[in-house]
Design an enzyme around this catalytic site. Structure first.
Site, short mmCIF file in Angstrom:
data_model
loop_
_atom_site.label_atom_id
_atom_site.label_comp_id
_atom_site.label_asym_id
_atom_site.label_seq_id
_atom_site.Cartn_x
_atom_site.Cartn_y
_atom_site.Cartn_z
N GLU A 1 48.11 14.74 29.70
CA GLU A 1 48.01 15.15 28.30
C GLU A 1 49.41 15.42 27.74
OE1 GLU A 1 45.68 18.64 25.73
OE2 GLU A 1 46.18 18.98 27.83
N LYS B 1 41.20 14.67 20.39
CA LYS B 1 40.63 15.76 21.19
C LYS B 1 39.64 16.58 20.37
CE LYS B 1 42.19 19.61 24.13
NZ LYS B 1 43.41 20.36 24.57
N CYS C 1 41.51 17.25 28.53
CA CYS C 1 41.67 18.61 29.03
C CYS C 1 40.45 19.52 28.81
CB CYS C 1 42.95 19.22 28.43
SG CYS C 1 43.62 20.59 29.43
#
Length: 251
Positions: free
Chosen positions: A39, A103, A137
């Site tokens: 990331e 995200k 994540c």
């Protein structure tokens, strides 16, 4: 399908140096079909917004994908057309084309919601006969969002996941593989930034929960694994977890 995982240290807010250091790590895994980076691999997590897309990180990914004749995946802090800051996961192919996923679950605990804008779309892309779900994540903690609807074969999680919650990372990666009857590719960074220390734990897991490849903890390292798609197909036919699963309906 050969997948290479690149577990690297990220120099805080120094994108040029980070990109330079990644090239020899990519070259350690010659012949892969897909290379997965961490990331915000060029800047570190929550580096200041003014670093977004400086230098041209996506252009660098396109160059490396072309050079290696493979796809490259990693997330980038980038401003969209409305100048909103996104944590955007790019899936870049050798011909320069790409898909991206913004995200969805921003990490409010660390203040990611203060500056970044969340995505809304679940994204599945295809590459060399494999369907890939793209995740970043904190998404790992939300199983309904990543639930396999029979539309993907493997899920990618790129992360800056801290050492203090390393057991959670390892446990949830295996859980996602088992419950979704899929391959899981998880790539985490090592080293430190102003807020956290990172151990890595980058891994490729199959639908049985078996580890196919893993990087050395707390070390800059690479690893690779072959994804046997025919074996996955036979397992899904023999043990029909996906067919027997519940259907979730959004309200």
């Amino acid at each position: 399908m050969k997948v290479a995982i690149i577990q690297h240290d990220i120099i805080w807010a120094q994108p040029e140096q980070n990109l330079q250091r990644l090239v020899p790590l990519l070259d350690e895994q010659q012949g892969a079909d897909l290379y997965v980076l961490a990331e915000t691999f060029a800047t570190g997590f929550l580096a200041k917004g003014e670093l977004a897309e400086k230098p041209d990180v996506v252009g660098w990914m396109q160059l490396q994908a072309r050079r290696l004749d493979a796809a490259i995946v990693g997330s980038v802090a980038i401003r969209d057309e409305q100048q909103q800051l996104r944590n955007r996961l790019f899936f870049v192919r050798p011909d320069g084309s790409y898909d991206y996923y913004d995200k969805r679950h921003l990490f409010s605990y660390a203040g990611e919601t203060d500056e970044y804008v969340a995505g809304e779309q679940r994204v599945v892309t295809q590459w060399r006969g494999v369907r890939w779900l793209l995740q970043v994540c904190y998404d790992l903690r939300f199983p309904v969002f990543s639930r396999n609807k029979g539309d993907y074969d493997a899920v990618i999680y790129v992360a800056n996941w801290p050492l203090s919650r390393q057991d959670v990372w390892q446990t949830l990666l295996k859980a996602r593989a088992l419950e979704n009857q899929c391959f899981v590719v998880g790539v985490n960074r090592v080293g430190s930034d102003p807020a956290c220390h990172y151990q890595g734990g980058s891994v490729v897991i199959d639908a049985y929960g078996h580890t196919l490849a893993m990087c050395v903890d707390s070390s800059v390292s690479t690893a690779s694994a072959q994804l046997d798609m025919e074996a996955l197909r036979r397992f899904r036919e023999k043990f029909p977890v996906l067919r027997d699963s519940d259907v979730f309906v959004e309200k």
